[in-house]
Design a protein around this motif. Structure first.
Motif, PDB file in Angstrom:
ATOM      1  N   CYS A  25       0.833  -1.217   0.000  1.00 56.24           N
ATOM      2  CA  CYS A  25       0.000   0.000   0.000  1.00 56.24           C
ATOM      3  C   CYS A  25       0.860   1.256   0.000  1.00 56.24           C
ATOM      4  N   ILE A  26       1.878   1.288   0.857  1.00 54.32           N
ATOM      5  CA  ILE A  26       2.711   2.490   0.959  1.00 54.32           C
ATOM      6  C   ILE A  26       3.557   2.683  -0.299  1.00 54.32           C
ATOM      7  N   LEU A  27       4.063   1.599  -0.867  1.00 49.94           N
ATOM      8  CA  LEU A  27       4.819   1.717  -2.115  1.00 49.94           C
ATOM      9  C   LEU A  27       3.923   2.230  -3.242  1.00 49.94           C
ATOM     10  N   PHE A  28       2.673   1.781  -3.249  1.00 50.52           N
ATOM     11  CA  PHE A  28       1.734   2.238  -4.278  1.00 50.52           C
ATOM     12  C   PHE A  28       1.403   3.720  -4.089  1.00 50.52           C
ATOM     13  N   ILE A  29       1.234   4.149  -2.840  1.00 48.27           N
ATOM     14  CA  ILE A  29       0.980   5.564  -2.559  1.00 48.27           C
ATOM     15  C   ILE A  29       2.167   6.411  -3.010  1.00 48.27           C
ATOM     16  N   ALA A  30       3.377   5.942  -2.695  1.00 44.19           N
ATOM     17  CA  ALA A  30       4.585   6.676  -3.082  1.00 44.19           C
ATOM     18  C   ALA A  30       4.651   6.841  -4.597  1.00 44.19           C
ATOM     19  N   PHE A  31       4.290   5.794  -5.318  1.00 44.41           N
ATOM     20  CA  PHE A  31       4.288   5.877  -6.782  1.00 44.41           C
ATOM     21  C   PHE A  31       3.215   6.845  -7.272  1.00 44.41           C
ATOM     22  N   LEU A  32       2.015   6.762  -6.716  1.00 43.10           N
ATOM     23  CA  LEU A  32       0.921   7.637  -7.136  1.00 43.10           C
ATOM     24  C   LEU A  32       1.277   9.114  -6.956  1.00 43.10           C
ATOM     25  N   LEU A  33       1.949   9.423  -5.843  1.00 39.49           N
ATOM     26  CA  LEU A  33       2.307  10.808  -5.561  1.00 39.49           C
ATOM     27  C   LEU A  33       3.259  11.395  -6.598  1.00 39.49           C
ATOM     28  N   GLU A  34       3.936  10.528  -7.347  1.00 42.13           N
ATOM     29  CA  GLU A  34       4.893  11.002  -8.343  1.00 42.13           C
ATOM     30  C   GLU A  34       4.354  10.917  -9.769  1.00 42.13           C
ATOM     31  N   THR A  35       3.062  10.658  -9.908  1.00 42.41           N
ATOM     32  CA  THR A  35       2.455  10.596 -11.238  1.00 42.41           C
ATOM     33  C   THR A  35       1.646  11.867 -11.501  1.00 42.41           C
ATOM     34  N   GLU A  36       1.107  11.965 -12.688  1.00 38.75           N
ATOM     35  CA  GLU A  36       0.274  13.103 -13.061  1.00 38.75           C
ATOM     36  C   GLU A  36      -0.939  12.564 -13.803  1.00 38.75           C
ATOM     37  N   LEU A  37      -2.069  12.462 -13.118  1.00 43.27           N
ATOM     38  CA  LEU A  37      -3.256  11.808 -13.664  1.00 43.27           C
ATOM     39  C   LEU A  37      -4.390  12.781 -13.959  1.00 43.27           C
ATOM     40  N   GLY A  38      -4.073  14.065 -14.004  1.00 41.98           N
ATOM     41  CA  GLY A  38      -5.116  15.048 -14.277  1.00 41.98           C
ATOM     42  C   GLY A  38      -5.839  15.480 -13.014  1.00 41.98           C
ATOM     43  N   ARG A  39      -7.016  16.063 -13.188  1.00 39.67           N
ATOM     44  CA  ARG A  39      -7.767  16.576 -12.038  1.00 39.67           C
ATOM     45  C   ARG A  39      -9.199  16.058 -12.032  1.00 39.67           C
ATOM     46  N   ILE A  40      -9.720  15.881 -10.818  1.00 38.16           N
ATOM     47  CA  ILE A  40     -11.101  15.468 -10.608  1.00 38.16           C
ATOM     48  C   ILE A  40     -11.757  16.522  -9.717  1.00 38.16           C
ATOM     49  N   ALA A  41     -12.761  17.219 -10.267  1.00 40.97           N
ATOM     50  CA  ALA A  41     -13.447  18.292  -9.531  1.00 40.97           C
ATOM     51  C   ALA A  41     -12.452  19.316  -8.991  1.00 40.97           C
ATOM     52  N   GLY A  42     -11.404  19.586  -9.754  1.00 40.73           N
ATOM     53  CA  GLY A  42     -10.435  20.592  -9.353  1.00 40.73           C
ATOM     54  C   GLY A  42      -9.291  20.077  -8.512  1.00 40.73           C
ATOM     55  N   PHE A  43      -9.365  18.819  -8.063  1.00 42.07           N
ATOM     56  CA  PHE A  43      -8.317  18.250  -7.219  1.00 42.07           C
ATOM     57  C   PHE A  43      -7.439  17.305  -8.026  1.00 42.07           C
ATOM     58  N   ARG A  44      -6.175  17.232  -7.667  1.00 40.10           N
ATOM     59  CA  ARG A  44      -5.257  16.328  -8.346  1.00 40.10           C
ATOM     60  C   ARG A  44      -5.723  14.889  -8.162  1.00 40.10           C
ATOM     61  N   ALA A  45      -5.919  14.178  -9.263  1.00 39.32           N
ATOM     62  CA  ALA A  45      -6.447  12.816  -9.214  1.00 39.32           C
ATOM     63  C   ALA A  45      -5.510  11.883  -8.451  1.00 39.32           C
ATOM     64  N   GLU A  46      -4.189  12.037  -8.666  1.00 42.02           N
ATOM     65  CA  GLU A  46      -3.231  11.164  -7.992  1.00 42.02           C
ATOM     66  C   GLU A  46      -3.248  11.369  -6.479  1.00 42.02           C
ATOM     67  N   LEU A  47      -3.545  12.611  -6.061  1.00 43.92           N
ATOM     68  CA  LEU A  47      -3.613  12.895  -4.626  1.00 43.92           C
ATOM     69  C   LEU A  47      -4.857  12.261  -4.018  1.00 43.92           C
ATOM     70  N   LEU A  48      -5.981  12.346  -4.733  1.00 45.58           N
ATOM     71  CA  LEU A  48      -7.217  11.727  -4.256  1.00 45.58           C
ATOM     72  C   LEU A  48      -7.070  10.211  -4.164  1.00 45.58           C
ATOM     73  N   LEU A  49      -6.451   9.613  -5.173  1.00 50.00           N
ATOM     74  CA  LEU A  49      -6.240   8.169  -5.156  1.00 50.00           C
ATOM     75  C   LEU A  49      -5.314   7.766  -4.014  1.00 50.00           C
ATOM     76  N   SER A  50      -4.310   8.583  -3.741  1.00 52.53           N
ATOM     77  CA  SER A  50      -3.383   8.294  -2.641  1.00 52.53           C
ATOM     78  C   SER A  50      -4.108   8.312  -1.305  1.00 52.53           C
ATOM     79  N   VAL A  51      -5.014   9.269  -1.140  1.00 53.78           N
ATOM     80  CA  VAL A  51      -5.806   9.338   0.089  1.00 53.78           C
ATOM     81  C   VAL A  51      -6.689   8.101   0.231  1.00 53.78           C
ATOM     82  N   LEU A  52      -7.317   7.687  -0.873  1.00 54.37           N
ATOM     83  CA  LEU A  52      -8.187   6.503  -0.844  1.00 54.37           C
ATOM     84  C   LEU A  52      -7.393   5.257  -0.455  1.00 54.37           C
TER      85      LEU A  52
END
Length: 395
Positions: A25-52
């Motif tokens: 889980c933590i390795l996946f979060i670390a990877f997500l934080l370094e990607t660029e997946l666009g925005r969802i409702a104004g928020f960075r998609a990779e950040l939202l996925l990392s929180v989930l």
């Protein structure tokens, strides 16, 4: 929900399903934080996925342990709590209060995720981190073979590989961590694993053309060689490091010409200009700053910098000075030093913090622009905290 504090309680050579779940889980979060997946409702998609993923992990740990969550308390030191508290409190005086509170909460969430759940053996974390970074490197080359220019930097005239990451420097930082871990454990892992890992990490690091980060990796490896060697070998290591430094200085002009980026070299790819503007604006709020995360708010940045609005300060400490002032920056430095001194049984923590400080002078490692590098460093250190000598366990 009962929360049990724990710093040490396992055999360092064993693991279980819950530990593996935490690592993945933590390795996946670390990877997500370094990607660029666009925005969802104004928020960075990779950040939202990392929180989930983070929430999913915490809920999973709570459920599997009947809501008796263990915490690696050695990371929750006084400097850490003071720094986290200051970040959240900065919303009170921030120019973007909601932004500051949200980024402060996210920063705390990701860091605390590393401390929640089972204590994972350091070697197990290191091996899986090496594998994950090697996979990222391989996929980056595959992406380049398939997509061509999409895997290269779109902000530089030079050929620079960024692969599946959002930026070439993020890929370089991951490669740096991979090299440090591989070299540190070179005598404990198979020769094939070490040779393949180091080869793919070095080749990919050179392909990113992250010149400063490459030099920092070499420096950290040299320090590891000197510190970990004993007797005559230590003297030889010191001599090799000195000769290498002198030799590099002698050919520095040739190397600089080889990897030159033209006019950008005069300003460190524009960094000196960014630092000058940021430090100048920081004088308006010297002690408390503009609020954690304020640099990342486009509207606020445009208002503060007017016609000049960089995405971040390209320096961990200058960025911190702008957002949290002298007080917050001092707390950040003290927290980082406490991380380096957390594990008395393993010097790997100190090497990783040393690497973070060096790279932090040329980019963002710890701060409101939460990075996967910071998460990996804290997670590895949290695992190092659980290693204690047998005589300490028997007391």
């Amino acid at each position: 929900m009962a929360i049990a504090s724990r710093a040490i309680s396992f055999n360092a050579d064993t693991t279980n399903g819950l530990s593996a779940f935490k690592v993945y889980c933590i390795l996946f979060i670390a990877f997500l934080l370094e990607t660029e997946l666009g925005r969802i409702a104004g928020f960075r998609a990779e950040l939202l996925l990392s929180v989930l993923v983070s929430v999913f992990y915490i809920v999973g740990v709570a459920y599997s342990t009947n809501f008796r969550i263990t915490v690696v308390t050695t990371l929750l030191t006084v400097p850490a709590l003071l720094y986290f508290g200051f970040l959240l409190s900065s919303a009170i005086w921030s120019v973007a209060p909601i932004q500051s509170f949200l980024y402060g909460a996210l920063f705390c969430l990701f860091i605390l995720t590393c401390t929640i759940g089972p204590a994972v053996p350091l070697k197990y974390v290191a091996i899986n981190t090496i594998k994950a970074i090697a996979m990222i490197c391989v996929l980056s080359w595959v992406f380049y073979a398939v997509a061509g220019g999409a895997a290269l930097s779109d902000k530089d005239v030079a050929w620079r590989l960024k692969g599946i990451m959002a930026h070439e420097q993020r890929l370089a930082l991951f490669c740096g961590i991979g090299i440090i871990l591989s070299y540190f454990y070179r005598l404990q892992l198979s020769r094939t694993t070490i040779l393949f890992s180091l080869a793919i990490f070095v080749i990919t690091l050179l392909a990113t053309q992250a010149r400063a980060f490459t030099i920092f990796v070499i420096l950290v490896i040299g320090v590891i060689n000197v510190v970990e060697s004993k007797g005559f070998k230590k003297l030889i290591s010191v001599m090799i490091l000195a000769v290498a430094a002198i030799g590099f200085y002698g050919v520095s002009s040739t190397v600089a010409d080889k990897f030159s980026r033209g006019a950008n070299d005069q300003t460190l790819s524009g960094r000196t200009t960014i630092w000058e503007h940021t430090l100048y604006r920081s004088q308006e709020r010297p002690y408390f700053g503009f609020g954690f995360g304020s640099f990342l708010e486009e509207g606020v940045a445009n208002q503060i910098f007017q016609s000049y609005s960089p995405p971040h300060a390209h320096n961990t400490f200058v960025h911190s000075l702008f957002e949290t002032g002298k007080i917050g920056t001092l707390l950040l430095i003290v927290w980082m030093l406490s991380l380096a001194n957390t594990s008395s049984a393993n010097r790997l923590a100190s090497y990783l913090i040393f690497f973070s400080v060096l790279c932090g002078m040329m980019g963002i490692i710890f701060g409101s622009k939460m990075t996967g590098t910071a998460l990996l460093v804290v997670f590895i250190i949290s695992s190092a905290c659980t290693i204690v000598k047998k005589n300490e366990l028997s007391k």
